[in-house]
Design an enzyme around this catalytic site. Structure first.
Site, PDB file in Angstrom:
ATOM      1  N   GLU A 143       3.136  -0.727  -0.328  1.00  0.00           N
ATOM      2  CA  GLU A 143       3.029  -1.008  -1.768  1.00  0.00           C
ATOM      3  C   GLU A 143       2.177   0.046  -2.474  1.00  0.00           C
ATOM      4  OE1 GLU A 143       3.832  -5.796  -2.008  1.00  0.00           O
ATOM      5  OE2 GLU A 143       1.748  -5.122  -2.034  1.00  0.00           O
ATOM      6  N   GLU A 300       9.771  -7.707   1.330  1.00  0.00           N
ATOM      7  CA  GLU A 300       8.873  -8.861   1.332  1.00  0.00           C
ATOM      8  C   GLU A 300       9.326  -9.885   0.312  1.00  0.00           C
ATOM      9  OE1 GLU A 300       4.727  -8.137   0.736  1.00  0.00           O
ATOM     10  OE2 GLU A 300       4.675  -6.387   2.070  1.00  0.00           O
TER      11      GLU A 300
END
Length: 658
Positions: A143, A300
């Site tokens: 991320e 995710e």
């Protein structure tokens, strides 16, 4: 096949738990496991001393059980020793204060010390596992930019100046682009330039825009540096997880996407929004746009509640399946979750997982097994693509620029406008691609242009030519206003689109958020109006009340062989749906699903030989949908009328029509 996967953090658990975890993974049909995402402090407990014994064991355990690995480079968060020895790696906020260790991503993207140590670790990991047969994917960092995208330290300032020198070549070109004659900001040399740190007044908007561009590019450059180290040792695909979601905006993923071997996204339902399920659909469509229409990976999502919202709502029964199949319907061929086993300690200990704190004798675990069964039944869909004749233009640069300091109304949100048009199309049963303003418009019948405040000359020309050649567009307010340097286009609003739309506005008239305007077509709007006049366009609706009664609010202009609609106000949900219906019907768009209140989604994926129809019922009543074929989930034949129970999902392999 549709891959089911997860994140796994074995370092959080004693080794005797690992065998149990892997056995349960096999029972749940887990085919891909991401490991070593946050492993730096375990792999390098002291500078230059590497210990791979624990990672070796889990790699071999997964491999022996036939589970493929998405191997992280472990660089997402540095170990405490690095910041202790080199505090200069810590990121600096705009007010000049440092951000310290204790969370994650406590590093400056421009820090040469951080890069040196991180890339040394990447080389160690890549050399050790680059040829391992279990490695199916490389996962760079994690991320990127979630917390540290914007750093204002001296190292960042130096790199910013280098980036500006490459972009502008001369300081005179920078001064022109930034409009530095205003407030005596003219620079004599690049070394006088700083990042847009906190100031006593409004800051230079062009400088702030370029700093956003630089910051996105700097993190992308970091990704490329890690990927280059990996490619020396491995031919396995490399990616990182994007964050195409409502609350992350600092990376221009249109620039990132071409450098990814696989487009992967993280997405979590955000219950701070008015329509979380609709935002999920939008994010999936945008991720598909980043993938160029090809299948992509959901890296995710959550089985239930997250831990970072003010109130972390649990998912209702069947909601996880609906969320997942919405992603699959809109192009995902790989579905992964954060995480495998719910953490016992740490900041994410209340974040849901595939294996909850309560274990396997739970409703959540049973839903995981049901999901695994469902994905196996959908295996033949993998590789098929979503087909759409409608597109929504989306621009991170326009998002940055439209929400600068000193704008006409802080109540107007770029993303709200984008979500509004996408929601309207969704309720009309229209599946839309979400694409870059630089994308190929010629593939579409109908293109929606929401709040494209910043538009280049090339983009404006492409949109105009699309209409003149027979395409149809709908443009919303605060579009076409500025060029690539955030310089206002003179002559009247909406600037670059004035001639295309056949209108001209001399003044914006933003409204307080509690003001409601009535239109003479029965619709309602708020937030924004414009002192607008038509030149060649026809007026489709006028204000009845408010500051501009009788002034056009919605217009339509014939331009070449196509048409261009303009919406000069923030329409409410029903009114936006009405204008999108009229515009899309005029464009010849054929909705793939029924018009509804947003509780039903119908999306089609197509291969060379088959069409697959996803019908997702978010509502509380049974619905019927006209389709014939085989329901892949139940195996039942459908003879013209498909019944979908409340909260249910059906996926039909559609019969070929004679």
């Amino acid at each position: 096949m549709i891959t089911l996967g997860c994140d796994y953090n074995p370092e959080q658990w004693p080794a005797e738990v690992w065998a149990e975890d892997v056995a349960l993974m096999r029972a749940a049909g887990i085919g891909l496991v991401a490991i070593n995402i946050f492993g730096w402090s375990d792999l390098e407990p002291r500078e230059g001393e590497y210990d791979f014994k624990q990672l070796d064991r889990i790699v071999e355990l997964l491999h022996q059980n036939g589970i493929r690995i998405n191997l992280g480079t472990a660089t997402a968060s540095p170990p405490p020793w690095l910041a202790s020895r080199h505090p200069e790696i810590l990121p600096m906020a705009a007010d000049g204060t440092r951000r310290y260790p204790g969370g994650r991503q406590a590093w400056c993207p421009s820090s040469p010390v951080f890069r040196e140590r991180a890339l040394a670790l990447v080389e160690q990991v890549a050399e050790r596992y680059g040829q391992h047969p279990a490695i199916a994917l490389w996962h760079v960092s994690n991320e990127l930019g979630c917390h540290n995208a914007l750093c204002y330290c001296d190292a960042s300032a130096e790199r910013f100046r280098e980036w500006l020198t490459d972009r502008y070549q001369t300081i005179e070109s920078l001064n022109q682009a930034w409009g530095t004659s205003f407030w005596s900001q003219r620079y004599g040399a690049f070394d006088e330039v700083l990042p847009p740190r906190a100031a006593l007044s409004l800051r230079n908007p062009a400088q702030m825009l370029d700093f956003q561009r630089f910051s996105s590019d700097e993190l992308l450059g970091y990704y490329e540096a890690e990927a280059a180290r990996i490619r020396k040792q491995s031919k396995v695909p490399i990616t990182t997880n994007f964050m195409v979601t409502a609350h992350i905006r600092n990376m221009d993923y249109w620039r990132w996407a071409p450098l990814m071997d696989v487009i992967a996204n993280d997405h979590y339902l955000d219950h701070r929004l008015g329509h979380p399920a609709a935002e999920l659909s939008f994010a999936a469509d945008l991720t598909r746009g980043l993938a160029g229409g090809k299948p992509w990976m959901l890296m995710e999502q959550s089985t239930g509640a997250v831990n970072w919202q003010p109130v972390n709502l649990v998912k209702a029964k069947g909601e996880m399946l609906r969320n997942t199949l919405t992603h699959v319907a809109r192009g995902a061929d790989s579905i992964c979750f954060f995480q495998w086993r719910a953490s016992q300690q740490g900041s994410e200990k209340f974040h849901s997982a595939l294996l909850p704190h309560a274990g396997t004798e739970t409703e959540q675990w049973r839903e995981v097994l049901d999901l695994s069964f469902t994905l196996r039944r959908l295996a033949e869909i993998a590789g098929s693509e979503v087909q759409a004749d409608t597109a929504v233009l989306f621009s991170w640069e326009s998002w940055w620029a439209a929400e600068q300091e000193g704008r006409p109304s802080s109540a107007v949100s770029y993303l709200d406008q984008v979500h509004s048009v996408h929601l309207g199309l969704r309720e009309l049963g229209v599946t839309a691609d979400v694409i870059s303003p630089d994308g190929d418009l010629g593939r579409y019948r109908f293109v929606v242009v929401p709040c494209l405040y910043l538009v280049t000359d090339e983009q404006a020309k492409a949109i105009t030519e699309f209409v003149e050649n027979g395409g149809h567009v709908l443009v919303t307010f605060f579009s076409g206003i500025a060029d690539a340097d955030d310089r206002i286009r003179l002559g009247g609003y909406p600037g670059a689109f004035r001639e295309l739309l056949g209108v001209s506005a001399e003044e914006f008239a933003p409204l307080s958020p509690d003001t409601t305007l009535t239109l003479d077509n029965g619709g309602e709007s708020g937030l924004w109006a414009e002192r607008l006049r038509t030149t060649t366009a026809e007026c489709k609706a006028r204000y009845v009340d408010g500051p501009l009664p009788g002034v056009p609010a919605i217009t339509r202009n014939q331009a070449g062989d196509g048409s261009a609609w303009y919406v000069a106000t923030a329409l409410d949900r029903a009114a936006m749906r009405d204008v999108l219906r009229a515009a899309s019907q005029g464009a010849g768009v054929n909705p793939g699903g029924p018009e509804n209140d947003g509780s039903v989604e119908v999306v089609r994926r197509r291969s060379e030989t088959q069409t697959y129809v996803f019908v997702i019922n978010h509502g509380t009543r049974e619905i019927e949908y006209a389709v014939a074929g085989c329901d892949l989930i139940s195996g039942e034949n459908v003879r013209g009328r498909l019944r979908v129970p409340p909260g249910g999902v059906r996926v039909v392999r559609e019969e070929a029509r004679p």
